[in-house]
Motif scaffolding. Structure first.
Motif, PDB file in Angstrom:
ATOM      1  N   ARG A   1       0.843  -1.213   0.000  1.00  0.00           N
ATOM      2  CA  ARG A   1       0.000   0.000   0.000  1.00  0.00           C
ATOM      3  C   ARG A   1       0.873   1.256   0.000  1.00  0.00           C
ATOM      4  NH1 ARG A   1      -5.405  -1.650   1.870  1.00  0.00           N
ATOM      5  NH2 ARG A   1      -5.050  -3.343   3.315  1.00  0.00           N
ATOM      6  N   GLU A   2       1.954   1.193   0.788  1.00  0.00           N
ATOM      7  CA  GLU A   2       2.854   2.347   0.876  1.00  0.00           C
ATOM      8  C   GLU A   2       3.480   2.639  -0.494  1.00  0.00           C
ATOM      9  OE1 GLU A   2       6.566   2.722   3.558  1.00  0.00           O
ATOM     10  OE2 GLU A   2       4.845   2.224   4.832  1.00  0.00           O
ATOM     11  N   GLN A   3       3.960   1.575  -1.157  1.00  0.00           N
ATOM     12  CA  GLN A   3       4.589   1.760  -2.475  1.00  0.00           C
ATOM     13  C   GLN A   3       3.589   2.327  -3.480  1.00  0.00           C
ATOM     14  OE1 GLN A   3       7.292  -1.340  -4.157  1.00  0.00           O
ATOM     15  NE2 GLN A   3       6.608  -2.528  -2.410  1.00  0.00           N
ATOM     16  N   VAL A   4       2.375   1.752  -3.484  1.00  0.00           N
ATOM     17  CA  VAL A   4       1.375   2.206  -4.460  1.00  0.00           C
ATOM     18  C   VAL A   4       0.920   3.629  -4.114  1.00  0.00           C
ATOM     19  CG1 VAL A   4      -0.948   1.765  -5.364  1.00  0.00           C
ATOM     20  CG2 VAL A   4       0.662  -0.119  -5.077  1.00  0.00           C
ATOM     21  N   GLY A   5       0.895   3.943  -2.817  1.00  0.00           N
ATOM     22  CA  GLY A   5       0.501   5.288  -2.389  1.00  0.00           C
ATOM     23  C   GLY A   5       1.424   6.363  -2.936  1.00  0.00           C
ATOM     24  N   SER A   6       2.659   5.972  -3.292  1.00  0.00           N
ATOM     25  CA  SER A   6       3.597   6.975  -3.817  1.00  0.00           C
ATOM     26  C   SER A   6       3.403   7.183  -5.323  1.00  0.00           C
ATOM     27  CB  SER A   6       5.038   6.540  -3.519  1.00  0.00           C
ATOM     28  OG  SER A   6       5.333   5.385  -4.281  1.00  0.00           O
ATOM     29  N   LEU A   7       2.479   6.446  -5.932  1.00  0.00           N
ATOM     30  CA  LEU A   7       2.205   6.614  -7.370  1.00  0.00           C
ATOM     31  C   LEU A   7       0.883   7.362  -7.511  1.00  0.00           C
ATOM     32  CD1 LEU A   7       3.054   2.956  -8.448  1.00  0.00           C
ATOM     33  CD2 LEU A   7       4.451   4.986  -8.862  1.00  0.00           C
ATOM     34  N   PRO A   8       0.925   8.658  -7.805  1.00  0.00           N
ATOM     35  CA  PRO A   8      -0.315   9.443  -7.818  1.00  0.00           C
ATOM     36  C   PRO A   8      -1.324   8.891  -8.820  1.00  0.00           C
ATOM     37  CG  PRO A   8       1.623  10.849  -8.122  1.00  0.00           C
ATOM     38  CD  PRO A   8       2.099   9.441  -8.193  1.00  0.00           C
ATOM     39  N   GLY A   9      -2.571   8.786  -8.373  1.00  0.00           N
ATOM     40  CA  GLY A   9      -3.634   8.367  -9.281  1.00  0.00           C
ATOM     41  C   GLY A   9      -3.787   6.866  -9.411  1.00  0.00           C
ATOM     42  N   LEU A  10      -3.017   6.099  -8.650  1.00  0.00           N
ATOM     43  CA  LEU A  10      -3.164   4.638  -8.720  1.00  0.00           C
ATOM     44  C   LEU A  10      -3.735   4.144  -7.390  1.00  0.00           C
ATOM     45  CD1 LEU A  10      -2.632   2.415 -10.755  1.00  0.00           C
ATOM     46  CD2 LEU A  10      -0.394   2.073  -9.725  1.00  0.00           C
ATOM     47  N   HIS A  11      -4.735   3.268  -7.461  1.00  0.00           N
ATOM     48  CA  HIS A  11      -5.439   2.831  -6.249  1.00  0.00           C
ATOM     49  C   HIS A  11      -5.669   1.329  -6.305  1.00  0.00           C
ATOM     50  CE1 HIS A  11      -6.387   7.160  -6.005  1.00  0.00           C
ATOM     51  NE2 HIS A  11      -6.554   7.028  -7.315  1.00  0.00           N
ATOM     52  N   LEU A  12      -5.703   0.707  -5.134  1.00  0.00           N
ATOM     53  CA  LEU A  12      -5.925  -0.740  -5.053  1.00  0.00           C
ATOM     54  C   LEU A  12      -7.199  -1.022  -4.276  1.00  0.00           C
ATOM     55  CD1 LEU A  12      -2.421  -2.059  -3.890  1.00  0.00           C
ATOM     56  CD2 LEU A  12      -3.300  -1.970  -6.234  1.00  0.00           C
ATOM     57  N   THR A  13      -7.961  -2.016  -4.735  1.00  0.00           N
ATOM     58  CA  THR A  13      -9.073  -2.513  -3.916  1.00  0.00           C
ATOM     59  C   THR A  13      -9.325  -3.968  -4.312  1.00  0.00           C
ATOM     60  OG1 THR A  13     -11.269  -1.990  -3.056  1.00  0.00           O
ATOM     61  CG2 THR A  13     -10.992  -1.780  -5.429  1.00  0.00           C
ATOM     62  N   GLY A  14     -10.330  -4.589  -3.698  1.00  0.00           N
ATOM     63  CA  GLY A  14     -10.646  -5.979  -4.041  1.00  0.00           C
ATOM     64  C   GLY A  14     -10.084  -6.964  -3.037  1.00  0.00           C
ATOM     65  N   SER A  15     -10.265  -8.239  -3.342  1.00  0.00           N
ATOM     66  CA  SER A  15      -9.933  -9.277  -2.361  1.00  0.00           C
ATOM     67  C   SER A  15      -8.440  -9.345  -2.065  1.00  0.00           C
ATOM     68  CB  SER A  15     -10.443 -10.636  -2.843  1.00  0.00           C
ATOM     69  OG  SER A  15      -9.824 -10.970  -4.062  1.00  0.00           O
ATOM     70  N   MET A  16      -7.599  -8.869  -2.977  1.00  0.00           N
ATOM     71  CA  MET A  16      -6.163  -8.888  -2.681  1.00  0.00           C
ATOM     72  C   MET A  16      -5.875  -8.054  -1.431  1.00  0.00           C
ATOM     73  SD  MET A  16      -2.929  -7.517  -4.901  1.00  0.00           S
ATOM     74  CE  MET A  16      -3.375  -5.806  -4.789  1.00  0.00           C
ATOM     75  N   THR A  17      -6.496  -6.880  -1.345  1.00  0.00           N
ATOM     76  CA  THR A  17      -6.226  -6.004  -0.206  1.00  0.00           C
ATOM     77  C   THR A  17      -7.212  -6.239   0.938  1.00  0.00           C
ATOM     78  OG1 THR A  17      -7.518  -4.323  -1.346  1.00  0.00           O
ATOM     79  CG2 THR A  17      -5.145  -4.128  -1.488  1.00  0.00           C
ATOM     80  N   ALA A  18      -8.465  -6.586   0.606  1.00  0.00           N
ATOM     81  CA  ALA A  18      -9.491  -6.702   1.652  1.00  0.00           C
ATOM     82  C   ALA A  18      -9.536  -8.084   2.275  1.00  0.00           C
ATOM     83  CB  ALA A  18     -10.862  -6.370   1.064  1.00  0.00           C
ATOM     84  N   GLY A  19      -9.093  -9.113   1.540  1.00  0.00           N
ATOM     85  CA  GLY A  19      -9.239 -10.489   2.008  1.00  0.00           C
ATOM     86  C   GLY A  19     -10.494 -11.108   1.418  1.00  0.00           C
ATOM     87  N   THR A  20     -10.713 -12.385   1.767  1.00  0.00           N
ATOM     88  CA  THR A  20     -11.835 -13.124   1.187  1.00  0.00           C
ATOM     89  C   THR A  20     -13.158 -12.724   1.821  1.00  0.00           C
ATOM     90  OG1 THR A  20     -10.475 -15.012   0.635  1.00  0.00           O
ATOM     91  CG2 THR A  20     -12.807 -15.452   0.965  1.00  0.00           C
ATOM     92  N   GLY A  21     -14.201 -12.646   1.010  1.00  0.00           N
ATOM     93  CA  GLY A  21     -15.550 -12.439   1.548  1.00  0.00           C
ATOM     94  C   GLY A  21     -16.138 -11.112   1.117  1.00  0.00           C
ATOM     95  N   LEU A  22     -17.428 -11.154   0.805  1.00  0.00           N
ATOM     96  CA  LEU A  22     -18.083  -9.968   0.263  1.00  0.00           C
ATOM     97  C   LEU A  22     -18.125  -8.820   1.263  1.00  0.00           C
ATOM     98  CD1 LEU A  22     -21.001 -11.694  -1.626  1.00  0.00           C
ATOM     99  CD2 LEU A  22     -18.727 -11.095  -2.422  1.00  0.00           C
ATOM    100  N   ALA A  23     -18.316  -9.127   2.542  1.00  0.00           N
ATOM    101  CA  ALA A  23     -18.416  -8.049   3.529  1.00  0.00           C
ATOM    102  C   ALA A  23     -17.116  -7.244   3.547  1.00  0.00           C
ATOM    103  CB  ALA A  23     -18.718  -8.622   4.904  1.00  0.00           C
ATOM    104  N   ALA A  24     -15.990  -7.952   3.552  1.00  0.00           N
ATOM    105  CA  ALA A  24     -14.697  -7.260   3.580  1.00  0.00           C
ATOM    106  C   ALA A  24     -14.447  -6.519   2.271  1.00  0.00           C
ATOM    107  CB  ALA A  24     -13.581  -8.276   3.828  1.00  0.00           C
ATOM    108  N   VAL A  25     -14.761  -7.173   1.159  1.00  0.00           N
ATOM    109  CA  VAL A  25     -14.459  -6.593  -0.159  1.00  0.00           C
ATOM    110  C   VAL A  25     -15.327  -5.356  -0.416  1.00  0.00           C
ATOM    111  CG1 VAL A  25     -14.630  -7.043  -2.644  1.00  0.00           C
ATOM    112  CG2 VAL A  25     -13.589  -8.750  -1.144  1.00  0.00           C
TER     113      VAL A  25
END
Ligand SMILES: Cc1cc2nc3c(=O)[nH]c(=O)nc-3n(C[C@H](O)[C@H](O)[C@H](O)COP(=O)(O)OP(=O)(O)OC[C@H]3O[C@@H](n4cnc5c(N)ncnc54)[C@H](O)[C@@H]3O)c2cc1C
Length: 493
Positions: free
Chosen positions: A419-443
């Motif tokens: 997250r820290e590395q991607v945070g240094s790239l302006p305009g790029l964002h991460l979401t989904g099960s890779m970052t949230a983990g498994t399951g719809l509630a988390a995602v």
């Protein structure tokens, strides 16, 4: 075509929720999905003339985040509870109903009759020792299996936690980082003084046994149908059959190399599984650690059968199988027509839908040609009802590869670094099960948080995109980005 201000890569639920929230806020957004349809792990197939979920089929209700989303989409009249019968477990010592008050198999009341039935008196007494141990005992154990084993004994891990965790994460609890799969568990043990009390606290004081999930009449895919319409109605664009193959910074945003030619965007949201994200990020000097990309594969065999022997729901809503149990290769069976009344009604008298799942960790999956016969044998053993090709109406095999994150120890720290590395790239964002983990509630919770941050960055809506600016009605104080893993197995029972 005017380039969208934001391109969301991946049209699973994470990408669609992010896009919907941006579009309803008046921001231009386009979703690029590699597959022929949106939905990702929430998918539909037709077997024996019945429209069925071929991936996720329920959502955790411990937090209101998914129910709030469904309500905001106007389809909350479709929310249904599963049959309260609950599921069973097949373990090394026999077959019994799963204890109803539990969290990923960890019992809230170690001496309850349904726990004693699975663990035996000695196993239950060992589990209850947890209530006498100091709260700090086991506090530094990194894995779920390690923590539960130390506090409640190995029998709880082998007979309860492993079958349930195997269904949710397709991996062994001794290889799962406890802070990734249950981020609040360790803190709750510290606060309440025991694992059993922590489970009670996390389930919520008002939790009814077995009431931890819900589904949608017609199948969970109805959520994707509604979301897709809502994104488009709010002015967002969804393009399927287009794979994003590369990313480079350019102009005041990003250039995307796609299978349908180049695209530009001011902001890019990667809502793809870890392996796909790693490939796209590698060109940006970002190294995605193996701990983040590790995933499990799952094969699901769906059987539609005619047999009145299943009318009595001999294994409740299904059966989870411990890796230590003999005689069965499947890790779980969902008796879908026992679980969901709407489906039983559609199927009609004597017709049943069974879904068996195969695949544990990185073990090789069974050969596809063998799976139908294996599934018939396994379901016969698991239900006690003789199921053969003569009783079979139809079947289908669905293979999910790289779909379920497998968070081993070190995953959370690796995720923070990423997250820290991607945070240094302006305009790029991460979401989904890779970052949230498994399951719809988390995602879903994390996708909403991602869209909120992006909305703040984008500022007032861009009227040149022609999108409308209706407020997002589902933004509520209850929406939280804290990952909330599912409490019952996504792939089973
Ligand atoms: C079989 C199964 C059953 C499950 N059951 C449940 C359940 O009952 N309850 C529950 O809560 N959770 C369940 N889960 C987990 C849950 O479905 C997932 O955690 C969630 O759906 C993940 O959503 P996502 O949008 O993050 O990712 P995905 O659904 O994986 O979506 C990612 C999308 O990105 C697309 N994509 C990938 N690469 C590219 C690219 N380069 N360019 C463009 N698009 C790309 C993919 O095609 C995919 O559509 C289940 C998972 C599986 C596999």
């Amino acid at each position: 075509m005017t380039p969208a201000a934001t391109v969301v890569v991946g049209g699973g639920i994470a990408g669609l929720v992010t896009a919907w929230q941006l579009a309803t806020g008046g921001h231009g957004v386009e979703v690029l999905e590699a597959g022929p349809v949106v939905g990702g792990c929430i998918a539909r197939h037709t077997v024996g003339g019945l429209g069925l979920d071929s991936g996720a089929e329920s959502f955790a209700t411990a937090t209101p985040v998914v129910a709030d989303l469904i309500a905001a989409l106007g389809i909350d009249d479709r929310i249904v509870s599963p049959n309260p019968l609950g599921a069973w477990v097949r373990h090394a010592g026999g077959t019994a109903p799963l204890p109803l008050a539990a969290l990923i198999g960890i019992p809230a009341r170690p001496l309850a009759a349904d726990v004693r039935r699975v663990l035996g008196s000695v196993g239950a007494a060992r589990a209850a020792l947890d209530l006498l141990l100091p709260g700090r005992f086991g506090a530094t154990e990194p894995t779920l299996g390690g923590l539960v084993g130390l506090r409640m004994g190995r029998r709880v891990v082998d007979r309860l936690v492993e079958p349930v965790a195997g269904g949710v994460y397709s991996t062994d609890p001794d290889e799962l980082e406890v802070d990734s799969v249950q981020p609040r568990l360790r803190g709750a043990v510290h606060d309440t003084g025991s694992l059993a009390h922590a489970v009670r606290a996390l389930r919520g004081s008002g939790a009814r046994p077995g009431s931890a999930v819900a589904g949608l009449s017609g199948g969970l895919f109805e959520l994707i149908v509604a979301l897709r319409s809502a994104v488009e109605a709010a002015g967002g664009t969804i393009t399927t059959g287009v794979r994003v193959e590369g990313l480079t910074p350019g102009g005041d945003g990003w250039l995307l190399r796609t299978s349908l030619g180049p695209r530009t965007a001011r902001d890019v949201v990667l809502a793809v599984p870890g392996v796909a994200a790693a490939a796209l990020l590698s060109g940006q000097g970002v190294t995605v650690p193996p701990a983040v990309t590790a995933t499990s594969n799952v094969q699901l065999v769906t059987l539609v059968v005619d047999h009145h022997g299943l009318d009595s729901h001999p294994r409740g809503t299904g059966l989870l199988v411990s890796r230590h149990a003999s005689g069965v290769t499947a890790k779980a069976l969902t008796h879908a027509t026992a679980k969901w009344a709407w489906l039983a009604e559609q199927a009609g008298p004597g017709r049943h839908v069974l879904r068996l799942s195969y695949g544990r960790g990185d073990q090789p999956l069974p050969e596809a040609e063998e799976l139908l016969d294996l599934a018939l044998i396994d379901s016969t053993v698991m239900t006690g009802v003789a199921l053969t090709r003569a009783t079979l109406v139809d079947s289908d095999l669905t293979t999910w590869t790289s779909a379920l994150p497998r968070p081993a120890p070190g995953h959370r720290a690796a995720m923070d670094r990423l997250r820290e590395q991607v945070g240094s790239l302006p305009g790029l964002h991460l979401t989904g099960s890779m970052t949230a983990g498994t399951g719809l509630a988390a995602v879903v919770a994390e996708a909403r948080a991602c869209a909120r941050q992006l909305t703040e960055r984008l500022g007032p809506a861009d009227h040149t995109t022609g999108t409308d600016r209706r407020p997002d009605p589902s933004v509520s104080a209850s929406t939280s980005a804290t990952p909330q893993p599912p409490e019952t197995p996504p792939t089973a029972a």
